[in-house]
Scaffold this active site. Structure first.
Site, mmCIF file in Angstrom:
data_model
loop_
_atom_site.group_PDB
_atom_site.id
_atom_site.type_symbol
_atom_site.label_atom_id
_atom_site.label_comp_id
_atom_site.label_asym_id
_atom_site.label_seq_id
_atom_site.Cartn_x
_atom_site.Cartn_y
_atom_site.Cartn_z
ATOM 1 N N PRO A 10 0.798 -1.219 0.000
ATOM 2 C CA PRO A 10 0.000 0.000 0.000
ATOM 3 C C PRO A 10 0.835 1.276 0.000
ATOM 4 O O PRO A 10 1.891 1.338 0.608
ATOM 5 C CB PRO A 10 -0.825 -0.104 1.291
ATOM 6 C CG PRO A 10 -0.068 -1.045 2.159
ATOM 7 C CD PRO A 10 0.618 -1.992 1.230
ATOM 8 N N ASN A 11 0.317 2.240 -0.708
ATOM 9 C CA ASN A 11 0.843 3.602 -0.795
ATOM 10 C C ASN A 11 2.126 3.713 -1.613
ATOM 11 O O ASN A 11 2.589 4.825 -1.854
ATOM 12 C CB ASN A 11 1.039 4.221 0.595
ATOM 13 C CG ASN A 11 -0.245 4.277 1.371
ATOM 14 O OD1 ASN A 11 -1.271 4.681 0.837
ATOM 15 N ND2 ASN A 11 -0.216 3.855 2.620
ATOM 16 N N ARG A 18 4.615 11.153 -2.108
ATOM 17 C CA ARG A 18 4.291 10.925 -0.694
ATOM 18 C C ARG A 18 5.543 11.072 0.163
ATOM 19 O O ARG A 18 6.509 10.334 -0.012
ATOM 20 C CB ARG A 18 3.725 9.516 -0.512
ATOM 21 C CG ARG A 18 3.442 9.183 0.937
ATOM 22 C CD ARG A 18 2.982 7.742 1.099
ATOM 23 N NE ARG A 18 2.873 7.429 2.510
ATOM 24 C CZ ARG A 18 3.375 6.351 3.074
ATOM 25 N NH1 ARG A 18 4.010 5.457 2.355
ATOM 26 N NH2 ARG A 18 3.231 6.154 4.362
ATOM 27 N N TYR A 23 10.858 9.023 1.455
ATOM 28 C CA TYR A 23 10.802 8.056 0.360
ATOM 29 C C TYR A 23 11.454 8.534 -0.931
ATOM 30 O O TYR A 23 11.497 7.788 -1.900
ATOM 31 C CB TYR A 23 9.340 7.662 0.100
ATOM 32 C CG TYR A 23 8.669 7.108 1.335
ATOM 33 C CD1 TYR A 23 9.072 5.894 1.886
ATOM 34 C CD2 TYR A 23 7.652 7.815 1.974
ATOM 35 C CE1 TYR A 23 8.476 5.399 3.033
ATOM 36 C CE2 TYR A 23 7.047 7.321 3.118
ATOM 37 C CZ TYR A 23 7.463 6.116 3.641
ATOM 38 O OH TYR A 23 6.870 5.627 4.774
ATOM 39 N N ASN A 79 8.388 -5.142 -1.098
ATOM 40 C CA ASN A 79 8.251 -3.988 -0.228
ATOM 41 C C ASN A 79 6.803 -3.990 0.242
ATOM 42 O O ASN A 79 5.915 -3.524 -0.468
ATOM 43 C CB ASN A 79 8.582 -2.689 -0.957
ATOM 44 C CG ASN A 79 8.539 -1.494 -0.029
ATOM 45 O OD1 ASN A 79 7.935 -1.537 1.030
ATOM 46 N ND2 ASN A 79 9.179 -0.412 -0.443
ATOM 47 N N ALA A 82 3.311 -0.526 4.684
ATOM 48 C CA ALA A 82 2.756 -0.576 6.038
ATOM 49 C C ALA A 82 2.320 -1.979 6.438
ATOM 50 O O ALA A 82 2.257 -2.288 7.633
ATOM 51 C CB ALA A 82 1.586 0.392 6.162
ATOM 52 N N ASP A 92 2.585 -15.468 6.884
ATOM 53 C CA ASP A 92 2.155 -16.858 6.728
ATOM 54 C C ASP A 92 2.147 -17.289 5.265
ATOM 55 O O ASP A 92 2.496 -18.433 4.947
ATOM 56 C CB ASP A 92 0.777 -17.055 7.342
ATOM 57 C CG ASP A 92 0.773 -16.978 8.859
ATOM 58 O OD1 ASP A 92 1.877 -16.927 9.470
ATOM 59 O OD2 ASP A 92 -0.329 -16.960 9.439
ATOM 60 N N GLU A 103 12.924 -8.794 1.596
ATOM 61 C CA GLU A 103 12.105 -7.647 1.983
ATOM 62 C C GLU A 103 12.895 -6.364 1.715
ATOM 63 O O GLU A 103 14.091 -6.301 1.997
ATOM 64 C CB GLU A 103 11.738 -7.751 3.465
ATOM 65 C CG GLU A 103 10.842 -6.654 3.959
ATOM 66 C CD GLU A 103 10.445 -6.821 5.427
ATOM 67 O OE1 GLU A 103 9.708 -5.958 5.910
ATOM 68 O OE2 GLU A 103 10.881 -7.791 6.077
ATOM 69 N N HIS A 105 12.720 -2.005 2.152
ATOM 70 C CA HIS A 105 12.109 -0.758 2.624
ATOM 71 C C HIS A 105 12.963 0.393 2.128
ATOM 72 O O HIS A 105 14.181 0.389 2.321
ATOM 73 C CB HIS A 105 12.006 -0.726 4.151
ATOM 74 C CG HIS A 105 11.024 -1.711 4.676
ATOM 75 N ND1 HIS A 105 9.672 -1.481 4.666
ATOM 76 C CD2 HIS A 105 11.201 -2.945 5.195
ATOM 77 C CE1 HIS A 105 9.051 -2.527 5.167
ATOM 78 N NE2 HIS A 105 9.952 -3.444 5.494
ATOM 79 N N VAL A 106 12.331 1.370 1.510
ATOM 80 C CA VAL A 106 13.029 2.531 0.961
ATOM 81 C C VAL A 106 13.659 3.347 2.087
ATOM 82 O O VAL A 106 14.812 3.773 2.000
ATOM 83 C CB VAL A 106 12.063 3.379 0.103
ATOM 84 C CG1 VAL A 106 12.727 4.670 -0.358
ATOM 85 C CG2 VAL A 106 11.555 2.565 -1.092
ATOM 86 N N ARG A 112 12.592 5.511 12.173
ATOM 87 C CA ARG A 112 11.229 6.029 12.060
ATOM 88 C C ARG A 112 10.468 5.823 13.362
ATOM 89 O O ARG A 112 11.042 5.461 14.386
ATOM 90 C CB ARG A 112 10.505 5.319 10.891
ATOM 91 C CG ARG A 112 11.204 5.380 9.534
ATOM 92 C CD ARG A 112 11.045 6.712 8.823
ATOM 93 N NE ARG A 112 9.689 7.165 8.705
ATOM 94 C CZ ARG A 112 8.834 6.834 7.750
ATOM 95 N NH1 ARG A 112 9.200 5.995 6.793
ATOM 96 N NH2 ARG A 112 7.613 7.326 7.747
#
Length: 152
Positions: A10-11, A18, A23, A79, A82, A92, A103, A105-106, A112
């Protein structure tokens, strides 16, 4: 040619607009172009999906498990946005299909808010790239290719 799946939660469709302080200014289209260029350089195709719907991501992970077993899919760069901080279901799904997921994350989630400093996805991932901006996607793809067949 094997494929690397690049999933975005999401996002992430709002990358570039954003919270650029966290980001950056590159868009998701820029990220997709980067991933395809890196894929070309390392000899893999890239399948790209962004969804703000948890179920869509879970369904794609389930399908990817069959693709991995057939040998057509090397692994995934994910990625979760949230959802990393909220989704046991994504954890799972990754565990259930048994294929390598890196995984990404920018931003550096450890710099954070406290609620962002935990990932439910991380224990299911074979590796994590955090805080390197959108360049993290390329390092995740390169890691999947370099370690093909050697994840434990």
């Amino acid at each position: 040619m094997p494929t690397v799946l690049v999933l975005n939660g999401p996002n992430l469709n709002l990358l570039g607009t954003r919270e650029p302080v966290h980001y950056g200014s590159q868009t998701l289209t820029d990220v997709e172009e980067l991933c395809r260029e890196v894929g070309h350089d390392v000899g893999v195709d890239v399948d790209f999906l962004q969804s703000s719907h948890e179920g869509v991501l879970i369904d794609r992970i389930h399908a990817a498990g069959a693709e991995h077993r057939s040998g057509s899919l090397l692994g995934a760069v994910f990625n979760p946005g949230a959802f990393a901080h909220t989704s046991v279901a994504l954890h799972d799904a990754i565990v259930a299909v048994e294929f390598p997921v890196v995984e990404v994350h920018v931003s550096n989630i450890y710099q954070r808010e406290p609620f962002r400093q935990h990932s439910y996805v991380a224990p299911a991932a074979v590796g994590i790239v955090i805080g390197l901006g959108t360049a993290g996607y390329q390092w995740a793809i390169r890691a999947l290719v370099a370690k093909e067949g050697h994840w434990q």
